[in-house]
Each structure stands twice: as structure tokens, then as C-alpha cells.
Design a protein around this motif. Structure first.
Motif, short mmCIF file in Angstrom:
data_model
loop_
_atom_site.label_atom_id
_atom_site.label_comp_id
_atom_site.label_asym_id
_atom_site.label_seq_id
_atom_site.Cartn_x
_atom_site.Cartn_y
_atom_site.Cartn_z
N MET A 64 38.26 36.78 16.12
CA MET A 64 37.49 37.27 17.35
C MET A 64 38.25 36.52 18.32
SD MET A 64 33.32 36.79 18.25
CE MET A 64 33.07 38.34 17.12
N ASP A 65 38.60 37.43 19.53
CA ASP A 65 39.05 36.70 20.67
C ASP A 65 38.13 35.99 21.36
OD1 ASP A 65 38.04 38.86 21.67
OD2 ASP A 65 39.56 39.48 22.95
N LEU A 66 38.26 35.37 22.45
CA LEU A 66 37.53 34.49 23.32
C LEU A 66 36.67 35.42 24.09
CD1 LEU A 66 39.62 31.60 24.76
CD2 LEU A 66 37.98 31.43 23.19
N ALA A 67 37.16 36.57 24.59
CA ALA A 67 36.37 37.65 25.29
C ALA A 67 35.14 37.96 24.32
CB ALA A 67 37.14 38.84 25.97
N ALA A 68 35.55 38.45 23.28
CA ALA A 68 34.48 39.03 22.34
C ALA A 68 33.31 38.01 22.15
CB ALA A 68 34.99 39.58 21.02
N LEU A 69 33.93 36.81 21.84
CA LEU A 69 32.91 35.55 21.36
C LEU A 69 32.04 35.41 22.61
CD1 LEU A 69 31.94 33.50 19.53
CD2 LEU A 69 33.93 32.00 20.41
N GLY A 70 32.71 35.34 23.99
CA GLY A 70 32.10 35.15 25.07
C GLY A 70 30.63 36.23 25.13
N VAL A 71 31.13 37.53 24.92
CA VAL A 71 30.14 38.55 25.07
C VAL A 71 29.00 38.20 24.04
CG1 VAL A 71 29.87 40.92 24.67
CG2 VAL A 71 31.76 40.14 26.10
N LYS A 79 39.56 22.52 12.15
CA LYS A 79 40.15 23.82 11.42
C LYS A 79 40.30 24.79 12.75
CE LYS A 79 38.73 22.23 7.15
NZ LYS A 79 37.64 22.75 6.13
N LEU A 80 41.09 24.82 13.50
CA LEU A 80 41.15 25.67 14.61
C LEU A 80 42.19 26.59 14.65
CD1 LEU A 80 40.99 22.58 17.15
CD2 LEU A 80 39.24 23.96 16.38
N THR A 81 41.95 27.77 15.33
CA THR A 81 42.71 28.86 15.43
C THR A 81 43.62 28.52 16.61
OG1 THR A 81 41.36 30.18 16.74
CG2 THR A 81 41.38 30.54 14.30
N ASP A 82 44.51 29.26 16.97
CA ASP A 82 45.20 29.13 18.42
C ASP A 82 44.59 29.35 19.36
OD1 ASP A 82 47.59 28.31 17.04
OD2 ASP A 82 48.62 30.37 17.07
N TYR A 83 43.69 30.39 19.60
CA TYR A 83 42.86 30.68 20.84
C TYR A 83 41.82 29.57 20.88
CZ TYR A 83 38.76 32.86 18.28
OH TYR A 83 37.87 32.93 17.53
#
Length: 120
Positions: free
Chosen positions: A1-8, A78-82
């Protein structure tokens, strides 16, 4: 999930909507707002972009232990790039009201310095 979707999804959780995403990130616990959600609510008024709110959420998960399996994964490193980019943004841009008491700022600073060397 990208940042925009997570933010929503985070914004929806702050409005009282319950979803599997908000449960996994620890924003809700059995569809009730968690302590993390209450803290994130203080910051939500400061940022208009969903990406910024997601970055604050990821930053909060990194600097302090909260509930939720995704938040625990971020706290464990344990982090993804975004998520790495979001932490870099959080370190350099987050408003002081968005940094919790007893946050591990040294850990965040060390990560941000490593991230610059590693990726830039």
C-alpha cells in the motif's frame, strides 16, 4: 500500500470508520479508536495531504511502541522503501506536536542519517 492509500485509510479511521487496514496499523482496536489514533488526531489538522498523514503514522510507529501488527513491524525496523522515505520526511518535517513523549528520537536520527548515506 502506498502512502496516499495509507493516508486515506488513516483519515477514515480518524473519522470513526473501521477497516482491516486501520486494525492492522493499530488505529482501531475492535473498531474503537486506539491511543495511536487519538495521538494522530492531534497532527491531522496540521497536514492536508494523505501522504503526510501516512508519514506521521509511520513515524509514530517507528519512535514508540503502539499496538497493531503493521505498527509493530515498523517499530521492529522491517521497512519498505516508501516507509523509509516517510521516516526521512518525518524526521525532517514533522511538527513537534506530532512527536510523542518518550519517543526514541536518537533511533530516528540514526536512521535518517543512515538513509541519506545509503540512498542519496
Amino acid at each position: 500500500m502506498d502512502l496516499a492509500a495509507l493516508g486515506v485509510e488513516a483519515i477514515r479511521a480518524l473519522r470513526g470508520e473501521c477497516s482491516p487496514v486501520s486494525e492492522r496499523w493499530g488505529l482501531t482496536n475492535y473498531c474503537k479508536p486506539s491511543q495511536l489514533a487519538r495521538f494522530l488526531w492531534r497532527c491531522a489538522e496540521l497536514y492536508a495531504n494523505p501522504e503526510d498523514i501516512a508519514a506521521v503514522l509511520i513515524g509514530l510507529c517507528f519512535v514508540r511502541e503502539w499496538g497493531g501488527e503493521e505498527c509493530a513491524r515498523v517499530f521492529a525496523g522491517k521497512l519498505t522503501d516508501y516507509e523509509k522515505k516517510a521516516l526521512y520526511w518525518y524526521y525532517h518535517t514533522a511538527h513537534p506536536l506530532c512527536i510523542p513523549y518518550a519517543a526514541d528520537i536518537k533511533r530516528l536520527r540514526d536512521f535518517a542519517e543512515f538513509y541519506v548515506v545509503e540512498y542519496f
